[in-house]
Motif scaffolding. Structure first.
Motif, PDB file in Angstrom:
ATOM      1  N   ALA A  48     -12.287 -17.754  80.703  1.00 51.85           N
ATOM      2  CA  ALA A  48     -12.887 -16.771  79.613  1.00 51.85           C
ATOM      3  C   ALA A  48     -11.269 -16.349  79.176  1.00 51.85           C
ATOM      4  CB  ALA A  48     -13.557 -15.617  80.216  1.00 51.85           C
ATOM      5  N   VAL A  49     -10.101 -16.348  79.613  1.00 52.02           N
ATOM      6  CA  VAL A  49      -9.512 -15.538  78.505  1.00 52.02           C
ATOM      7  C   VAL A  49      -8.374 -16.985  77.737  1.00 52.02           C
ATOM      8  CG1 VAL A  49      -6.587 -15.383  78.679  1.00 52.02           C
ATOM      9  CG2 VAL A  49      -8.888 -13.698  79.855  1.00 52.02           C
ATOM     10  N   MET A  50      -8.719 -18.139  78.469  1.00 57.25           N
ATOM     11  CA  MET A  50      -7.694 -19.447  78.554  1.00 57.25           C
ATOM     12  C   MET A  50      -8.782 -20.578  77.343  1.00 57.25           C
ATOM     13  SD  MET A  50      -6.947 -21.164  82.585  1.00 57.25           S
ATOM     14  CE  MET A  50      -5.281 -22.419  81.235  1.00 57.25           C
ATOM     15  N   GLN A  51     -10.144 -20.163  77.738  1.00 54.06           N
ATOM     16  CA  GLN A  51     -10.927 -20.248  76.430  1.00 54.06           C
ATOM     17  C   GLN A  51     -10.733 -19.912  75.167  1.00 54.06           C
ATOM     18  OE1 GLN A  51     -15.208 -19.849  77.188  1.00 54.06           O
ATOM     19  NE2 GLN A  51     -15.599 -20.862  74.533  1.00 54.06           N
ATOM     20  N   ALA A  52     -10.639 -18.190  75.024  1.00 57.13           N
ATOM     21  CA  ALA A  52      -9.881 -17.449  73.624  1.00 57.13           C
ATOM     22  C   ALA A  52      -8.591 -18.278  73.482  1.00 57.13           C
ATOM     23  CB  ALA A  52     -10.283 -16.525  73.986  1.00 57.13           C
ATOM     24  N   LEU A  53      -7.874 -18.308  73.778  1.00 57.41           N
ATOM     25  CA  LEU A  53      -6.215 -18.757  73.833  1.00 57.41           C
ATOM     26  C   LEU A  53      -6.534 -20.375  72.763  1.00 57.41           C
ATOM     27  CD1 LEU A  53      -4.183 -16.851  76.648  1.00 57.41           C
ATOM     28  CD2 LEU A  53      -4.308 -15.805  73.921  1.00 57.41           C
ATOM     29  N   LEU A 281      -6.198 -11.374  73.661  1.00 60.24           N
ATOM     30  CA  LEU A 281      -5.504 -10.737  73.207  1.00 60.24           C
ATOM     31  C   LEU A 281      -4.699  -9.645  74.465  1.00 60.24           C
ATOM     32  CD1 LEU A 281      -4.037  -9.709  70.300  1.00 60.24           C
ATOM     33  CD2 LEU A 281      -5.987  -8.048  69.923  1.00 60.24           C
ATOM     34  N   THR A 282      -5.771  -8.808  74.651  1.00 52.86           N
ATOM     35  CA  THR A 282      -4.802  -7.458  75.500  1.00 52.86           C
ATOM     36  C   THR A 282      -4.256  -8.532  76.468  1.00 52.86           C
ATOM     37  OG1 THR A 282      -6.759  -6.251  75.173  1.00 52.86           O
ATOM     38  CG2 THR A 282      -5.199  -6.158  77.226  1.00 52.86           C
ATOM     39  N   ALA A 283      -4.464  -9.160  77.328  1.00 48.86           N
ATOM     40  CA  ALA A 283      -3.591 -10.182  78.289  1.00 48.86           C
ATOM     41  C   ALA A 283      -1.874 -10.943  77.656  1.00 48.86           C
ATOM     42  CB  ALA A 283      -4.324 -11.171  79.006  1.00 48.86           C
ATOM     43  N   VAL A 284      -1.766 -11.237  76.440  1.00 46.14           N
ATOM     44  CA  VAL A 284      -1.361 -11.736  75.937  1.00 46.14           C
ATOM     45  C   VAL A 284      -0.209 -10.631  75.609  1.00 46.14           C
ATOM     46  CG1 VAL A 284      -0.220 -13.000  73.299  1.00 46.14           C
ATOM     47  CG2 VAL A 284      -2.798 -14.020  74.468  1.00 46.14           C
ATOM     48  N   ILE A 285      -0.559  -9.545  74.943  1.00 41.29           N
ATOM     49  CA  ILE A 285      -0.145  -8.252  75.175  1.00 41.29           C
ATOM     50  C   ILE A 285       1.036  -8.183  76.181  1.00 41.29           C
ATOM     51  CG2 ILE A 285       0.447  -5.601  74.444  1.00 41.29           C
ATOM     52  CD1 ILE A 285      -1.647  -7.040  72.038  1.00 41.29           C
ATOM     53  N   TRP A 286       0.178  -7.749  77.420  1.00 41.93           N
ATOM     54  CA  TRP A 286       0.118  -7.711  78.753  1.00 41.93           C
ATOM     55  C   TRP A 286       1.510  -8.689  79.896  1.00 41.93           C
ATOM     56  CZ3 TRP A 286      -1.429 -10.777  82.887  1.00 41.93           C
ATOM     57  CH2 TRP A 286      -1.276  -9.846  84.290  1.00 41.93           C
ATOM     58  N   HIS A 287       1.230  -9.726  79.098  1.00 39.85           N
ATOM     59  CA  HIS A 287       1.939 -10.567  79.721  1.00 39.85           C
ATOM     60  C   HIS A 287       2.827 -10.574  79.006  1.00 39.85           C
ATOM     61  CE1 HIS A 287       3.408 -15.148  80.602  1.00 39.85           C
ATOM     62  NE2 HIS A 287       3.595 -15.153  81.991  1.00 39.85           N
ATOM     63  N   ASN A 288       3.199 -10.648  77.441  1.00 40.61           N
ATOM     64  CA  ASN A 288       4.520 -11.137  76.343  1.00 40.61           C
ATOM     65  C   ASN A 288       5.704  -9.841  77.017  1.00 40.61           C
ATOM     66  OD1 ASN A 288       4.559 -13.342  75.149  1.00 40.61           O
ATOM     67  ND2 ASN A 288       2.812 -12.558  74.313  1.00 40.61           N
ATOM     68  N   ASP A 289       4.842  -8.422  77.209  1.00 42.77           N
ATOM     69  CA  ASP A 289       5.793  -7.025  77.826  1.00 42.77           C
ATOM     70  C   ASP A 289       6.122  -7.465  79.146  1.00 42.77           C
ATOM     71  OD1 ASP A 289       6.198  -3.887  77.430  1.00 42.77           O
ATOM     72  OD2 ASP A 289       4.877  -3.875  79.279  1.00 42.77           O
ATOM     73  N   LYS A 290       5.078  -8.232  80.321  1.00 45.84           N
ATOM     74  CA  LYS A 290       6.223  -8.089  81.423  1.00 45.84           C
ATOM     75  C   LYS A 290       7.053  -9.323  81.091  1.00 45.84           C
ATOM     76  CE  LYS A 290       3.205  -5.780  83.432  1.00 45.84           C
ATOM     77  NZ  LYS A 290       3.691  -3.932  83.952  1.00 45.84           N
ATOM     78  N   ILE A 291       7.218 -10.126  80.572  1.00 45.70           N
ATOM     79  CA  ILE A 291       8.837 -10.930  80.721  1.00 45.70           C
ATOM     80  C   ILE A 291       9.818 -11.129  79.205  1.00 45.70           C
ATOM     81  CG2 ILE A 291       6.841 -13.159  80.908  1.00 45.70           C
ATOM     82  CD1 ILE A 291       7.025 -14.411  77.905  1.00 45.70           C
ATOM     83  N   PRO A 294      10.103 -10.773  71.950  1.00 42.67           N
ATOM     84  CA  PRO A 294      10.011  -9.847  71.376  1.00 42.67           C
ATOM     85  C   PRO A 294       9.315  -9.160  70.822  1.00 42.67           C
ATOM     86  CG  PRO A 294      10.968 -11.898  70.773  1.00 42.67           C
ATOM     87  CD  PRO A 294      10.941 -11.902  72.220  1.00 42.67           C
ATOM     88  N   ILE A 295       8.039 -10.084  70.652  1.00 46.66           N
ATOM     89  CA  ILE A 295       6.665 -10.402  69.154  1.00 46.66           C
ATOM     90  C   ILE A 295       5.976  -9.838  70.684  1.00 46.66           C
ATOM     91  CG2 ILE A 295       5.489 -10.950  67.720  1.00 46.66           C
ATOM     92  CD1 ILE A 295       7.961 -12.494  66.900  1.00 46.66           C
ATOM     93  N   LYS A 296       5.212  -9.017  70.891  1.00 47.43           N
ATOM     94  CA  LYS A 296       4.236  -8.905  71.836  1.00 47.43           C
ATOM     95  C   LYS A 296       2.884  -9.428  72.158  1.00 47.43           C
ATOM     96  CE  LYS A 296       7.847  -6.019  73.912  1.00 47.43           C
ATOM     97  NZ  LYS A 296       8.224  -6.878  74.815  1.00 47.43           N
ATOM     98  N   ARG A 297       2.736  -9.707  70.121  1.00 49.99           N
ATOM     99  CA  ARG A 297       1.057 -10.142  69.668  1.00 49.99           C
ATOM    100  C   ARG A 297       1.394 -11.267  69.518  1.00 49.99           C
ATOM    101  NH1 ARG A 297      -0.795  -9.182  64.940  1.00 49.99           N
ATOM    102  NH2 ARG A 297       0.632  -7.655  64.784  1.00 49.99           N
ATOM    103  N   SER A 298       2.456 -12.338  69.493  1.00 51.46           N
ATOM    104  CA  SER A 298       2.869 -13.753  69.345  1.00 51.46           C
ATOM    105  C   SER A 298       1.663 -14.261  70.235  1.00 51.46           C
ATOM    106  CB  SER A 298       4.105 -13.943  69.279  1.00 51.46           C
ATOM    107  OG  SER A 298       3.937 -15.290  69.053  1.00 51.46           O
ATOM    108  N   LEU A 299       0.665 -15.304  70.376  1.00 49.01           N
ATOM    109  CA  LEU A 299       0.178 -16.212  70.430  1.00 49.01           C
ATOM    110  C   LEU A 299       0.167 -17.449  70.791  1.00 49.01           C
ATOM    111  CD1 LEU A 299      -2.256 -13.484  69.869  1.00 49.01           C
ATOM    112  CD2 LEU A 299      -3.947 -15.755  70.300  1.00 49.01           C
ATOM    113  N   ILE A 300       1.648 -17.760  69.695  1.00 50.61           N
ATOM    114  CA  ILE A 300       1.798 -19.225  69.583  1.00 50.61           C
ATOM    115  C   ILE A 300       2.390 -20.102  70.686  1.00 50.61           C
ATOM    116  CG2 ILE A 300       4.132 -20.365  68.992  1.00 50.61           C
ATOM    117  CD1 ILE A 300       4.549 -18.215  66.207  1.00 50.61           C
ATOM    118  N   ALA A 301       2.620 -19.536  71.891  1.00 52.68           N
ATOM    119  CA  ALA A 301       3.060 -20.195  73.250  1.00 52.68           C
ATOM    120  C   ALA A 301       1.891 -20.637  73.985  1.00 52.68           C
ATOM    121  CB  ALA A 301       3.755 -19.712  73.969  1.00 52.68           C
ATOM    122  N   TYR A 302       0.321 -19.765  73.762  1.00 51.81           N
ATOM    123  CA  TYR A 302      -0.359 -19.843  73.748  1.00 51.81           C
ATOM    124  C   TYR A 302      -1.781 -20.632  74.207  1.00 51.81           C
ATOM    125  CZ  TYR A 302       2.238 -15.867  76.438  1.00 51.81           C
ATOM    126  OH  TYR A 302       3.017 -15.174  77.086  1.00 51.81           O
TER     127      TYR A 302
END
Length: 304
Positions: A48-53, A281-291, A294-302
Motif C-alpha cells: 500500500a505504501v509503495m502504491q502511494a509513493l 509520507l510518514t514512512a518516507v520521513i522515517w526512512h530518510n531520518d534513518k539513512i 538531508p531533506i527528510k520529506r523528499s520523495l524524489i528517490a521513491y
C-alpha cells in the motif's frame, strides 16, 4: 538492481512484521476458518505504501504494475477486490504504523508543531453528490487558499516543521478548525501532557476566546497571525515563511501523493486511502531520518 524504494520497502516490511509478531492483537481481524492468507499483513502495508509513493491511484493498474515489476518483493499478489477488502480491514493497523514510525524519528521530539486543514474533495457533479454514500459526512465547504468551493471532507493535520504527521483527523468540510483541533488533543491527551509548553503555529482561523482558553489548559502555546483589529504579535515576521512551510506540506500530500485523487466512494474507502497517503509520507520521513538524508520529506528517490 536494488532501488531506493526497494530499500524503504524492505525496512518497512521488517519493522511491520516484527511489530505484528510482538503485538498480534493489532493485526486485522480474520475468520477462524477459511483459506490461508498468502499475502501477509506486513506485505499488505508495504504494498500500500509503495502504491502511494509510485503514484498509482487505480488499484487495478497498480497490481498489474506490481505483477510485472515487483514479484521479487511480493511472491503472491491478490486481485483488486481482495486487495481492496484487505486494505479497508487494515485501517487500525495503518493508523498504528503511522504513529510507530513517527515516534521512531528525531522530529517527533520537536517543540514546534504546525496545525492546518486541507480539502479532500469527494465529488464535483450534483448527481454524484446526491447519490454518494458519503452524504452525511461529506459537506460543501470553501477553500480560502485556492478561492474555491468543494464537496467533501477536510484533513486536519498536526505536523512538525519538516512535515512529519503527529496527529490528524478527517472531518466534514464545515467542521470548525478550532473544535477539531481540540477534539484531536482530547482524544490523545498524552500528546501534550508529555510536552509542556509545546508551541503550535496556525493560521487566522484558530481564534476565539473559548478556544484559546481550552487550548491553554492543555499547556500548549498557540501562535497565529493577527486578525483584523488585533495588534500584530511579536512573532508576526515568522508567519509568512511558516505559511509557506504549511502549504508545502499540503502540496506534498496533494501534488506528490495524490490526496484529492483518492478514488474512494464510501466512508471506509475514503478513510483508508487518506490513511494510506499519510502512512506513505510518514514512512518516507522515517526512512530518510534513518539513512541520514538531508531533506527528510523528499520523495524524489521513491516516486518512480
Amino acid at each position: 538492481m536494488t532501488t531506493d524504494i526497494d530499500t524503504l520497502a524492505t525496512a518497512l516490511y521488517v519493522t511491520t512484521d516484527d511489530l505484528l509478531k510482538a503485538f498480534p492483537e493489532i493485526a486485522p481481524p480474520r475468520p477462524a476458518v477459511g483459506a490461508q492468507v498468502q499475502l501477509s499483513d506486513a506485505e499488505l502495508i508495504t504494498l500500500a505504501v509503495m502504491q502511494a509513493l509510485e503514484g498509482y491511484t487505480s488499484e487495478r493498474r497498480w497490481l498489474r504494475h506490481a505483477h510485472t515489476h515487483l514479484r521479487h518483493l511480493f511472491p503472491y499478489l491478490p486481485g483488486q477486490s481482495g486487495y481492496n477488502k484487505r486494505l479497508r480491514a487494515a485501517s487500525y493497523l495503518v493508523t498504528y504504523m503511522i504513529r510507530v514510525l513517527a515516534r521512531d524519528t528525531a522530529a517527533w521530539h520537536d517543540d514546534v508543531w504546525v496545525v492546518d486543514s486541507t480539502p479532500v474533495e469527494c465529488a464535483r457533479s450534483r448527481d454524484a453528490v446526491m447519490r454518494s454514500d458519503l452524504a452525511g459526512w461529506a459537506q460543501y465547504g470553501y477553500c480560502a487558499s485556492h478561492s474555491r468551493y468543494f464537496w467533501g471532507l477536510r484533513l486536519h493535520l498536526v505536523c512538525t516543521l519538516n512535515g512529519l504527521p503527529v496527529a490528524f483527523a478527517l472531518a466534514g468540510a464545515k467542521a470548525g478548525e478550532q473544535e477539531t483541533l481540540l477534539d484531536i488533543f482530547t482524544a490523545e491527551p498524552r500528546l501534550l501532557a508529555e510536552r509542556p509548553d509545546q508551541t503550535l503555529i496556525g493560521d487566522k482561523n484558530y481564534f476565539g476566546a473559548d478556544f484559546q482558553t481550552q487550548l491553554a489548559q492543555t499547556g500548549a502555546v498557540l501562535l497565529r497571525p493577527a486578525r483584523k483589529g488585533e495588534p500584530d504579535p511579536a512573532a508576526s515576521p515568522l508567519f509568512k515563511p511558516l505559511r509557506q512551510t504549511i502549504e508545502s506540506i499540503n502540496q506534498t500530500l496533494k501534488g506528490q501523493l495524490d490526496l484529492e485523487r483518492h478514488g474512494g466512494h464510501t466512508c471506509n474507502g475514503v478513510a483508508i486511502r487518506v490513511l494510506q497517503r499519510i502512512l506513505a509520507l510518514t514512512a518516507v520521513i522515517w526512512h530518510n531520518d534513518k539513512i541520514g538524508a538531508p531533506i527528510k520529506r523528499s520523495l524524489i528517490a521513491y516516486d518512480h
